[in-house]
Design a protein around this motif. Sequence first.
Motif, PDB file in Angstrom:
ATOM      1  N   ASN A 504       0.826  -1.213   0.000  1.00  0.00           N
ATOM      2  CA  ASN A 504       0.000   0.000   0.000  1.00  0.00           C
ATOM      3  C   ASN A 504       0.860   1.264   0.000  1.00  0.00           C
ATOM      4  OD1 ASN A 504       0.995  -0.234   2.574  1.00  0.00           O
ATOM      5  ND2 ASN A 504      -0.927   0.266   3.611  1.00  0.00           N
ATOM      6  N   ALA A 505       2.088   1.154  -0.534  1.00  0.00           N
ATOM      7  CA  ALA A 505       2.983   2.316  -0.594  1.00  0.00           C
ATOM      8  C   ALA A 505       2.968   2.929  -1.982  1.00  0.00           C
ATOM      9  CB  ALA A 505       4.401   1.887  -0.232  1.00  0.00           C
ATOM     10  N   ASP A 506       3.169   4.251  -2.014  1.00  0.00           N
ATOM     11  CA  ASP A 506       3.193   4.968  -3.282  1.00  0.00           C
ATOM     12  C   ASP A 506       4.605   5.346  -3.715  1.00  0.00           C
ATOM     13  OD1 ASP A 506       0.469   6.468  -1.787  1.00  0.00           O
ATOM     14  OD2 ASP A 506       0.286   5.216  -3.579  1.00  0.00           O
ATOM     15  N   MET A 507       5.563   5.184  -2.826  1.00  0.00           N
ATOM     16  CA  MET A 507       6.904   5.637  -3.114  1.00  0.00           C
ATOM     17  C   MET A 507       7.900   4.869  -2.252  1.00  0.00           C
ATOM     18  SD  MET A 507       8.412   9.499  -2.626  1.00  0.00           S
ATOM     19  CE  MET A 507       7.056  10.166  -3.590  1.00  0.00           C
ATOM     20  N   ALA A 508       9.079   4.615  -2.807  1.00  0.00           N
ATOM     21  CA  ALA A 508      10.170   4.022  -2.039  1.00  0.00           C
ATOM     22  C   ALA A 508      11.336   4.994  -1.999  1.00  0.00           C
ATOM     23  CB  ALA A 508      10.614   2.711  -2.677  1.00  0.00           C
ATOM     24  N   ILE A 509      12.000   5.071  -0.841  1.00  0.00           N
ATOM     25  CA  ILE A 509      13.211   5.881  -0.728  1.00  0.00           C
ATOM     26  C   ILE A 509      14.323   4.968  -0.236  1.00  0.00           C
ATOM     27  CG2 ILE A 509      14.320   7.875   0.319  1.00  0.00           C
ATOM     28  CD1 ILE A 509      11.619   9.082   0.806  1.00  0.00           C
ATOM     29  N   ALA A 510      15.370   4.845  -1.022  1.00  0.00           N
ATOM     30  CA  ALA A 510      16.532   4.044  -0.615  1.00  0.00           C
ATOM     31  C   ALA A 510      17.576   4.969  -0.012  1.00  0.00           C
ATOM     32  CB  ALA A 510      17.111   3.313  -1.816  1.00  0.00           C
ATOM     33  N   SER A 511      17.840   4.807   1.272  1.00  0.00           N
ATOM     34  CA  SER A 511      18.881   5.596   1.925  1.00  0.00           C
ATOM     35  C   SER A 511      20.124   4.727   1.989  1.00  0.00           C
ATOM     36  CB  SER A 511      18.437   6.007   3.324  1.00  0.00           C
ATOM     37  OG  SER A 511      19.478   6.666   3.980  1.00  0.00           O
ATOM     38  N   HIS A 512      21.181   5.130   1.263  1.00  0.00           N
ATOM     39  CA  HIS A 512      22.268   4.256   0.843  1.00  0.00           C
ATOM     40  C   HIS A 512      21.682   3.326  -0.245  1.00  0.00           C
ATOM     41  CE1 HIS A 512      23.556   5.374   4.964  1.00  0.00           C
ATOM     42  NE2 HIS A 512      24.760   5.442   4.421  1.00  0.00           N
ATOM     43  N   PRO A 513      22.496   2.821  -1.121  1.00  0.00           N
ATOM     44  CA  PRO A 513      21.944   2.063  -2.248  1.00  0.00           C
ATOM     45  C   PRO A 513      21.872   0.561  -2.019  1.00  0.00           C
ATOM     46  CG  PRO A 513      24.262   2.478  -2.618  1.00  0.00           C
ATOM     47  CD  PRO A 513      23.927   3.120  -1.306  1.00  0.00           C
ATOM     48  N   TYR A 514      22.322   0.058  -0.872  1.00  0.00           N
ATOM     49  CA  TYR A 514      22.589  -1.373  -0.719  1.00  0.00           C
ATOM     50  C   TYR A 514      21.339  -2.244  -0.762  1.00  0.00           C
ATOM     51  CZ  TYR A 514      27.069   0.554   0.498  1.00  0.00           C
ATOM     52  OH  TYR A 514      28.245   1.256   0.450  1.00  0.00           O
ATOM     53  N   LEU A 515      20.175  -1.705  -0.442  1.00  0.00           N
ATOM     54  CA  LEU A 515      18.951  -2.494  -0.467  1.00  0.00           C
ATOM     55  C   LEU A 515      18.098  -2.189  -1.698  1.00  0.00           C
ATOM     56  CD1 LEU A 515      18.085  -2.342   3.322  1.00  0.00           C
ATOM     57  CD2 LEU A 515      18.905  -4.315   2.034  1.00  0.00           C
ATOM     58  N   TYR A 516      18.699  -1.544  -2.690  1.00  0.00           N
ATOM     59  CA  TYR A 516      17.964  -1.233  -3.922  1.00  0.00           C
ATOM     60  C   TYR A 516      17.412  -2.497  -4.567  1.00  0.00           C
ATOM     61  CZ  TYR A 516      17.273  -0.332  -8.867  1.00  0.00           C
ATOM     62  OH  TYR A 516      16.759  -0.295 -10.135  1.00  0.00           O
ATOM     63  N   ASN A 517      18.243  -3.537  -4.708  1.00  0.00           N
ATOM     64  CA  ASN A 517      17.781  -4.775  -5.354  1.00  0.00           C
ATOM     65  C   ASN A 517      16.642  -5.419  -4.565  1.00  0.00           C
ATOM     66  OD1 ASN A 517      19.674  -4.525  -7.410  1.00  0.00           O
ATOM     67  ND2 ASN A 517      21.226  -5.680  -6.283  1.00  0.00           N
ATOM     68  N   ALA A 518      16.712  -5.350  -3.232  1.00  0.00           N
ATOM     69  CA  ALA A 518      15.655  -5.927  -2.401  1.00  0.00           C
ATOM     70  C   ALA A 518      14.339  -5.180  -2.623  1.00  0.00           C
ATOM     71  CB  ALA A 518      16.055  -5.878  -0.931  1.00  0.00           C
ATOM     72  N   ILE A 519      14.422  -3.848  -2.720  1.00  0.00           N
ATOM     73  CA  ILE A 519      13.212  -3.062  -2.960  1.00  0.00           C
ATOM     74  C   ILE A 519      12.580  -3.474  -4.284  1.00  0.00           C
ATOM     75  CG2 ILE A 519      12.310  -0.749  -3.407  1.00  0.00           C
ATOM     76  CD1 ILE A 519      14.598   0.322  -1.650  1.00  0.00           C
ATOM     77  N   ARG A 520      13.395  -3.509  -5.320  1.00  0.00           N
ATOM     78  CA  ARG A 520      12.856  -3.809  -6.647  1.00  0.00           C
ATOM     79  C   ARG A 520      12.391  -5.260  -6.778  1.00  0.00           C
ATOM     80  NH1 ARG A 520      10.620   0.455  -7.825  1.00  0.00           N
ATOM     81  NH2 ARG A 520      11.679   1.986  -9.142  1.00  0.00           N
ATOM     82  N   GLU A 521      12.838  -6.111  -5.886  1.00  0.00           N
ATOM     83  CA  GLU A 521      12.370  -7.498  -5.899  1.00  0.00           C
ATOM     84  C   GLU A 521      10.915  -7.597  -5.461  1.00  0.00           C
ATOM     85  OE1 GLU A 521      13.714 -11.651  -3.732  1.00  0.00           O
ATOM     86  OE2 GLU A 521      15.256 -10.290  -4.480  1.00  0.00           O
ATOM     87  N   VAL A 522      10.465  -6.642  -4.614  1.00  0.00           N
ATOM     88  CA  VAL A 522       9.108  -6.722  -4.069  1.00  0.00           C
ATOM     89  C   VAL A 522       8.240  -5.534  -4.442  1.00  0.00           C
ATOM     90  CG1 VAL A 522       9.867  -8.125  -2.109  1.00  0.00           C
ATOM     91  CG2 VAL A 522       9.797  -5.632  -1.884  1.00  0.00           C
ATOM     92  N   TYR A 523       8.808  -4.512  -5.085  1.00  0.00           N
ATOM     93  CA  TYR A 523       8.079  -3.260  -5.281  1.00  0.00           C
ATOM     94  C   TYR A 523       8.481  -2.625  -6.612  1.00  0.00           C
ATOM     95  CZ  TYR A 523       6.646   1.610  -4.367  1.00  0.00           C
ATOM     96  OH  TYR A 523       6.085   2.850  -4.448  1.00  0.00           O
ATOM     97  N   GLY A 524       7.490  -2.206  -7.389  1.00  0.00           N
ATOM     98  CA  GLY A 524       7.780  -1.628  -8.690  1.00  0.00           C
ATOM     99  C   GLY A 524       7.354  -0.188  -8.850  1.00  0.00           C
ATOM    100  N   GLY A 525       7.027   0.465  -7.748  1.00  0.00           N
ATOM    101  CA  GLY A 525       6.525   1.839  -7.825  1.00  0.00           C
ATOM    102  C   GLY A 525       7.605   2.897  -7.842  1.00  0.00           C
ATOM    103  N   ARG A 526       7.201   4.133  -7.463  1.00  0.00           N
ATOM    104  CA  ARG A 526       8.104   5.275  -7.493  1.00  0.00           C
ATOM    105  C   ARG A 526       9.247   5.092  -6.502  1.00  0.00           C
ATOM    106  NH1 ARG A 526       4.735  10.268  -6.033  1.00  0.00           N
ATOM    107  NH2 ARG A 526       6.596  11.380  -6.731  1.00  0.00           N
ATOM    108  N   LEU A 527      10.441   5.622  -6.885  1.00  0.00           N
ATOM    109  CA  LEU A 527      11.643   5.428  -6.073  1.00  0.00           C
ATOM    110  C   LEU A 527      12.396   6.737  -5.904  1.00  0.00           C
ATOM    111  CD1 LEU A 527      13.709   3.444  -4.711  1.00  0.00           C
ATOM    112  CD2 LEU A 527      14.806   3.300  -6.965  1.00  0.00           C
ATOM    113  N   LEU A 528      12.831   7.023  -4.675  1.00  0.00           N
ATOM    114  CA  LEU A 528      13.750   8.111  -4.367  1.00  0.00           C
ATOM    115  C   LEU A 528      15.008   7.536  -3.729  1.00  0.00           C
ATOM    116  CD1 LEU A 528      11.022   9.703  -4.659  1.00  0.00           C
ATOM    117  CD2 LEU A 528      11.920  11.281  -2.940  1.00  0.00           C
TER     118      LEU A 528
END
Length: 807
Positions: A504-528
């Motif tokens: 139910n999220a509209d946006m993802a923010i990756a602080s440091h890049p290390y979990l970027y792949n994990a985010i994209r594995e479960v979420y395809g929405g907006r990213l900061l």
Amino acid sequence: MKIAIVAPSPVPFFVGGAEKLFLGLHYHMNKLTSHEVELIKVPCRDQEFWSLMEAYHRFSRLDLSHFEMVITTKYPAWMIHHKNHCLYMQHTCRGLYDLYHLNGRPNEFIPEDRRLSAITRMLENKAPDRSLLEPFFRELFRLRDAGLPSGTFSFPGPFTRAVVRWLDRIALSTSEIKSYSAISKNVARREGYFPEGVEVEIIHHPSSLDGLHSSGYNHIFTASRLEELKRTDMLIKAFMSTSADIELRIAGTGGQEERLRRLAEKDRRIRFLGFITDEELIKEYADALFVPFVPYDEDYGLITVEALQSSKAVLATEDSGGVKELIVDGVNGIIVPPRVDDLARALDRLINDRENTIKMGIKGRDLVSHINWPNTISRLLRESDSKIKVFVPAKAKKKIVLTTTFEVYPPVSGGKKRIFHLYKEIAKTADVLLITLTSSDSPLKPVEIAPNLVEMAIPKSQRHLSYEGELSLSLKASIEDIASIDGCRFTPEFLDVLGRECKNADMAIASHPYLYNAIREVYGGRLLYDAHNVEYDMKNAVLPPSAERERHLEKVREVERACCLDSELVMAVSDEDALRLQELYGIKREKIVIVPNGMDFESAKANTLAPLERKALKERLGLNRSPVCLFVGSAHGPNIEALNVLKDIAGQCPEYIFLIIGSVCKHGEASAAPANMRLLGVLGEAEKIVVLNASDIGLNPVTGGSGSNLKLLEYIAYGIPVITTPFGLRGYALKDREHLLAADVKEFAAILKKQPLRDMKALQDMAQRSLALASSHYNWASIAARLSEKIGTMGRGECSGIIYTTS
């Protein structure tokens, strides 16, 4: 339904725990329910017998039949008669009940004057009812002017004890009260408080304070009326027997105040705050390491609730009564025998084992999360009407989920401080969930670390920990963040929780890049992307030579590049970092927004000593013979290089003392430090504040790395003049010679030796200009407001959910 809360109004008037409960019930019942609720108070001077009797009489004659329910909590208000009378007992007139034994008077009333015969016969009726009240009051008030011996009506005394208990027997009988509740088990268990055999529901009520939270661990704090039963003297004596360099702050006023001030006058660590506002009280709780509260047989103890809801451990004694009901010894506080030496040992334990004290406080907030107004009200009204419902306002749909490879709370280092303070501000208008990875085996449980800011620490699996350890050996460095690029998949629960919260999220923010792949594995929405540093440059600087170095360095570069290119917005801490990210990854400048590091300047201001206090502190620490230079740094490459430079500078400037704080002290390069350099290691927040107040000059001889140096803001916030390299200024709009001194590291020793540096007045003027600029540009509240306006999480509400991930 029309409900009246009926209560005495104390004469002289004051606002204590009882008054706060009346006001809280009145406000929240009107706010959270469909009922119409009125608070009705009648003046009562309850420390004098005849005034108290007049109040009992007034309440007995009060006609509130136009209400459908009345609620009372204490004497003499419960003398009122109503068909739907609900009792929520705080306490009786304790001096005539459970505390009566303290006055040494006889328990039983034995009449020695025949003029007392009529009223004695009434008092001997063991099952009185309301029909006896008017004849009783007529006879009682006749005796007032009958010329009886003065000791007859002593208060407390055997006659007055018999009278009040007889009146309470009528008021609290099962024919008068529809439902019985009490604020604590301690109150419910006291002899004579309730009719025998009645069922009493225990309802712990919340504080009237809104916004209780934790923001630091800088002092010890307690608050209460300064009266004998609160035993603040015992606490002061125990604290005075310790040698801890931390302040004990005591809020409150009362009859014992002058005596307590005299007792503590020789100990400068003890500070009496007097009366403080609710806003000041919240701040004192927020900045406390823990809260000692050691009264004798307290009814309930709102101090305990407020401390635990501020994420602070509580120190209590075995005979503290209701205070103990909310404390699990060793879990969210400590309970000891009521002796000065036992209290002193407990104080030392809580002060010296800061990490465990902080953890107990965090657990404490979770253990009292059920104590809130909706729960209190719904339980209190349980028997009055089957149609009663408590309506809790729906929360806004804005949701922020943050995830990180380290626990953010307590926020003791740069990255943790950035996340905590930035999102504590944003959490004022949004619900923020922080999902973190931890090496601890503690069970997964959400903990509110600030209002609306919740952290869930997910334990790493054994396979994850093994992978992390093997990679650390291979790269010859601590690399939890690099290991998380692939290692997070070895902790399935992490991905499960992240995926569930992403739905139910509209946006993802990756602080440091290390979990970027994990985010994209479960979420395809907006990213900061929140870039604390240019991670490729940082790892390139700190990773030592090894067979695996280049392969993993390229992995960092690739994940950082993908995160930058995929993100709609990139947050950089400085213009220099923004330019470097453009150069490395070809991203457009308009895609980058500067979100600098900040500082909690209000807390620093509260903890900054005046010049004379700083001088006294230096004398106490044995630092008064030389000017003191300070350097703060963790054990990563740029700080290690800076330490080597400082060793050389210290050798050239024997007239100065150099204090070094942080994990850089544990690095091998810290060995062979010159005699005038003192390695203090990693300090708790309170100890760090002491060192900041004892320092004359802040040094920042950093020549490499990325991001910005938070140490600069720490120095500035505590009014310390700064000498830095031009490189160390990146990210801050501070100017050489106007706000600080900027020079090449080769010039530091010469600057320190220059005679003008002895002119501390000029340096302090520079420090004040620096503080004025920094506090207006780099305080977390204004930084968060600018970020929120940019991404729409506050004010306009452009997005209803954000996921914030960080490593």
